[in-house]
Design a protein around this motif. Structure first.
Motif, PDB file in Angstrom:
ATOM      1  N   ASP A   1       0.814  -1.252  -0.148  1.00  0.00           N
ATOM      2  CA  ASP A   1       0.152  -0.098  -0.033  1.00  0.00           C
ATOM      3  C   ASP A   1       0.881   1.253   0.069  1.00  0.00           C
ATOM      4  O   ASP A   1       0.642   2.128  -0.901  1.00  0.00           O
ATOM      5  CB  ASP A   1      -1.060  -0.029   1.219  1.00  0.00           C
ATOM      6  N   PHE A   2       1.854   1.081   0.999  1.00  0.00           N
ATOM      7  CA  PHE A   2       2.802   2.437   1.114  1.00  0.00           C
ATOM      8  C   PHE A   2       3.720   2.552  -0.149  1.00  0.00           C
ATOM      9  O   PHE A   2       3.773   3.850  -1.069  1.00  0.00           O
ATOM     10  CB  PHE A   2       3.633   2.203   2.227  1.00  0.00           C
TER      11      PHE A   2
ATOM     12  N   ALA B   1       1.925   8.838   6.900  1.00  0.00           N
ATOM     13  CA  ALA B   1       3.437   8.214   6.893  1.00  0.00           C
ATOM     14  C   ALA B   1       3.819   8.612   8.626  1.00  0.00           C
ATOM     15  O   ALA B   1       4.210   7.927   9.082  1.00  0.00           O
ATOM     16  CB  ALA B   1       4.593   8.727   6.102  1.00  0.00           C
ATOM     17  N   ARG B   2       3.606   9.993   8.767  1.00  0.00           N
ATOM     18  CA  ARG B   2       3.762  10.514  10.207  1.00  0.00           C
ATOM     19  C   ARG B   2       2.976   9.653  11.203  1.00  0.00           C
ATOM     20  O   ARG B   2       3.520   9.289  11.961  1.00  0.00           O
ATOM     21  CB  ARG B   2       3.216  11.990  10.294  1.00  0.00           C
ATOM     22  N   GLN B   3       1.738   9.252  10.737  1.00  0.00           N
ATOM     23  CA  GLN B   3       1.023   8.627  11.715  1.00  0.00           C
ATOM     24  C   GLN B   3       1.457   6.993  11.992  1.00  0.00           C
ATOM     25  O   GLN B   3       1.532   6.566  12.872  1.00  0.00           O
ATOM     26  CB  GLN B   3      -0.482   8.736  11.591  1.00  0.00           C
ATOM     27  N   GLY B   4       1.947   6.746  10.692  1.00  0.00           N
ATOM     28  CA  GLY B   4       2.329   5.208  10.732  1.00  0.00           C
ATOM     29  C   GLY B   4       3.429   5.252  11.594  1.00  0.00           C
ATOM     30  O   GLY B   4       3.846   4.250  12.104  1.00  0.00           O
ATOM     31  N   SER B   5       4.514   6.288  11.415  1.00  0.00           N
ATOM     32  CA  SER B   5       5.773   6.227  12.165  1.00  0.00           C
ATOM     33  C   SER B   5       5.330   6.266  13.743  1.00  0.00           C
ATOM     34  O   SER B   5       6.089   5.516  14.542  1.00  0.00           O
ATOM     35  CB  SER B   5       6.620   7.579  12.008  1.00  0.00           C
ATOM     36  N   VAL B   6       4.314   7.053  14.180  1.00  0.00           N
ATOM     37  CA  VAL B   6       4.090   6.801  15.563  1.00  0.00           C
ATOM     38  C   VAL B   6       3.497   5.428  15.867  1.00  0.00           C
ATOM     39  O   VAL B   6       4.033   4.963  17.076  1.00  0.00           O
ATOM     40  CB  VAL B   6       2.833   7.983  15.825  1.00  0.00           C
ATOM     41  N   LEU B   7       2.898   4.684  15.190  1.00  0.00           N
ATOM     42  CA  LEU B   7       2.558   3.380  15.302  1.00  0.00           C
ATOM     43  C   LEU B   7       3.675   2.465  15.555  1.00  0.00           C
ATOM     44  O   LEU B   7       3.908   1.625  16.499  1.00  0.00           O
ATOM     45  CB  LEU B   7       1.676   2.964  14.050  1.00  0.00           C
TER      46      LEU B   7
ATOM     47  N   PHE C   1      -0.465   3.152   6.946  1.00  0.00           N
ATOM     48  CA  PHE C   1       0.460   2.113   6.583  1.00  0.00           C
ATOM     49  C   PHE C   1       1.658   2.487   7.395  1.00  0.00           C
ATOM     50  O   PHE C   1       1.835   3.628   8.000  1.00  0.00           O
ATOM     51  CB  PHE C   1       0.861   2.192   4.988  1.00  0.00           C
ATOM     52  N   MET C   2       2.598   1.516   7.615  1.00  0.00           N
ATOM     53  CA  MET C   2       3.852   1.733   8.465  1.00  0.00           C
ATOM     54  C   MET C   2       4.969   2.432   7.911  1.00  0.00           C
ATOM     55  O   MET C   2       5.145   2.415   6.527  1.00  0.00           O
ATOM     56  CB  MET C   2       4.403   0.254   9.044  1.00  0.00           C
ATOM     57  N   ALA C   3       5.497   3.340   8.647  1.00  0.00           N
ATOM     58  CA  ALA C   3       6.697   4.320   7.769  1.00  0.00           C
ATOM     59  C   ALA C   3       7.581   4.390   8.849  1.00  0.00           C
ATOM     60  O   ALA C   3       7.477   4.417  10.201  1.00  0.00           O
ATOM     61  CB  ALA C   3       5.899   5.694   7.439  1.00  0.00           C
ATOM     62  N   ARG C   4       8.785   4.869   8.385  1.00  0.00           N
ATOM     63  CA  ARG C   4      10.095   5.021   9.191  1.00  0.00           C
ATOM     64  C   ARG C   4      10.378   6.524   9.112  1.00  0.00           C
ATOM     65  O   ARG C   4       9.922   7.283   8.107  1.00  0.00           O
ATOM     66  CB  ARG C   4      11.115   3.994   9.016  1.00  0.00           C
ATOM     67  N   GLU C   5      11.277   6.769  10.274  1.00  0.00           N
ATOM     68  CA  GLU C   5      11.958   7.997   9.902  1.00  0.00           C
ATOM     69  C   GLU C   5      12.789   8.549   8.700  1.00  0.00           C
ATOM     70  O   GLU C   5      12.561   9.418   8.114  1.00  0.00           O
ATOM     71  CB  GLU C   5      12.728   8.295  11.215  1.00  0.00           C
ATOM     72  N   ARG C   6      13.410   7.176   7.972  1.00  0.00           N
ATOM     73  CA  ARG C   6      13.982   7.551   7.049  1.00  0.00           C
ATOM     74  C   ARG C   6      13.116   7.719   5.803  1.00  0.00           C
ATOM     75  O   ARG C   6      13.311   8.563   4.855  1.00  0.00           O
ATOM     76  CB  ARG C   6      14.563   5.992   6.533  1.00  0.00           C
ATOM     77  N   HIS C   7      11.860   7.285   5.813  1.00  0.00           N
ATOM     78  CA  HIS C   7      10.778   7.594   4.856  1.00  0.00           C
ATOM     79  C   HIS C   7      10.294   8.994   4.792  1.00  0.00           C
ATOM     80  O   HIS C   7       9.992   9.567   3.939  1.00  0.00           O
ATOM     81  CB  HIS C   7       9.609   6.703   4.974  1.00  0.00           C
ATOM     82  N   LEU C   8      10.132   9.208   6.276  1.00  0.00           N
ATOM     83  CA  LEU C   8       9.713  10.575   6.113  1.00  0.00           C
ATOM     84  C   LEU C   8      10.682  11.804   5.897  1.00  0.00           C
ATOM     85  O   LEU C   8      10.387  12.707   5.253  1.00  0.00           O
ATOM     86  CB  LEU C   8       9.424  10.726   7.959  1.00  0.00           C
TER      87      LEU C   8
END
Length: 456
Positions: free
Chosen positions: A160-161, A216-222, A388-395
């Protein structure tokens, strides 16, 4: 020793410790299919693709270690994209170690070695079984600490991401091609840009990127969770609040000031969001060396926290110390929410109201509203469905791409800016490509996969 990405690799794929079943996974080139089967078993053994075989597995001396379920996945239809053999045996730690050693000895002639952390997934990425964002989602799925995090990581693993990023990346590359084409026809630059709706499409890309960044920011929090530091004077009920939120006796609670000498951390789940609550030492002037060390650590936790809960005593039994609030405010990072919470409302004859949150850690009064507010201040008050899940690198990559697109939008149709416009679109495309692994360096790949567990 220098390793090759073409070496056969083996590792225990199940978690350390005793278990009913343990799995040893082997990945190797398709050209070694027959040789590997013969080495691990015998010349008569023929493993059918994706069929379960119950076979004795012997060590290099011919001694049977266990009867194992053996699965064979020929390339490219496997997790790694190479041929894979999985041995499912009883999950005793020593037995797993002996089977692993036997595989290394029996396949030594083929150059087999122990897999590095994350190497199975790295090979899946290198062989086109998944892109880099999906590969990272594998680790996120394993490390997920809440149902919402599991669901978000699963969406990222399913692509999805990646699809959201890929769609924007394709649009950016197409726009760049249009803009660069105008450089061959300078007399028609402005008309060409308007006729192709380039400028409005770049603005649409900006909106799409902002939406993805928000998700992505919300996914990073998850993925990372939220760190909440509970601070205040001694005996205002910090440990009681931690226990109430954790629904168990995590911290010792007494009437003696300074009971908590060091930080106590505990993860709680608030509406599917992982929250690390940190109970800290009460802040006050003290000559006690141990308590002073605890206060120093409290201030360090305040500097790291995503949210700070400043607790006071609503009953007045513990007087407010303005110096405590001053020391707290001096340590809070810019932009970090500071929530003032008044505890012990159960000791009041009349319920108070105001800008602060009034709660009773003992009875639970006011805790639901406090939990809701915590999610609001970190931007997670809405449903996690669709995240969807995201990391700091993605942000970092997404924000970099957005900055280049914003510059492109600001350029508008200025004729003198055409070459710079093309360059900004190129840089935005590069940042988006980094997320999917299309333009990522080997050093970055080493860092990413080095954090995986061995066997994955």
């Amino acid at each position: 020793m220098i390793h090759s990405d073409n070496d056969p690799i083996v590792a225990i794929a199940t978690a350390a410790g005793r278990g009913g079943i343990g799995i040893v996974r082997v990945s190797f080139s398709k050209t070694l299919d027959r040789e590997m089967q013969t080495a691990l078993f015998d010349e008569k053994t023929v493993l059918l693709p994706r069929h379960a075989h119950l076979l004795p597995f012997k060590d290099e001396t011919g001694h049977t270690l266990d009867r194992a379920i053996v699965l064979f996945f020929p390339a490219p239809n496997s997790y790694t994209g190479e041929s894979v053999i999985e041995l499912q045996a009883h999950g005793g730690p020593m037995l797993m170690k002996m089977i692993l050693q036997a595989v290394l000895e029996k396949a030594r002639g083929m150059g087999i070695r122990l897999a590095d952390p994350g190497e199975f997934t790295k090979r899946a990425y290198m062989n086109g079984q998944m892109d880099l964002a999906q590969a990272e989602a594998v680790a996120d799925l394993i490390d997920a600490v809440s149902e919402s995090a599991v669901q978000a990581a699963s969406r990222s693993l399913q692509g999805d991401f990646s699809r959201a990023v890929h769609e924007i990346s394709e649009e950016v590359n197409e726009l760049r091609a249009f803009v660069e084409a105008t450089l061959d026809f300078p007399e028609e630059e402005v008309d060409h840009l308007h006729a192709s709706h380039i400028l409005s499409r770049i603005a649409d890309v900006k909106t799409a990127l902002e939406d993805v960044i928000n998700n992505a920011r919300q996914g990073s929090v998850l993925r990372e969770g939220v760190t909440v530091a509970i601070v205040g004077s001694p005996n205002v009920g910090k440990s009681s609040l931690l226990n109430a939120l954790a629904c168990q006796e995590v911290a010792i609670v007494t009437d003696i000031p300074g009971t908590t000498r060091d930080k106590i951390e505990h993860w709680v789940n608030i509406n599917g969001i992982p929250v690390k609550m940190v109970d800290t030492a009460g802040i006050r002037e003290t000559v006690d060396v141990v308590e002073s060390k605890g206060i120093e650590r409290t201030l360090a936790e305040i500097r790291k926290a995503d949210v700070v809960l400043h607790l006071t005593d609503a009953s007045g039994c513990v007087a407010d110390d303005e110096r405590v609030l001053e020391r707290v405010l001096a340590e809070v990072r810019k932009g970090v929410p500071l929530v003032n919470v008044c505890n012990k409302t159960d000791l009041l004859a009349k319920k108070k109201s105001g800008e602060n949150f009034f709660i009773s850690a003992r009875t639970g009064d006011g805790l639901p509203a406090l939990k809701d507010h915590l999610l609001q201040v970190v931007g997670m008050a809405s449903s996690t469905d669709g995240l969807f899940m995201a990391r700091e690198r993605h942000l970092v990559c997404l924000k970099g791409a957005l900055e280049h697109i914003r510059i492109a939008v600001d350029m508008g149709s200025d004729i003198s800016m055409i070459e710079l416009l093309a360059e900004e679109l190129r840089l935005a495309g590069r940042d988006l490509g980094d997320i999917l692994g299309e333009t990522t360096s080997d050093d970055i790949l080493g860092i990413i996969f080095g954090k995986f567990c061995i066997g994955k």
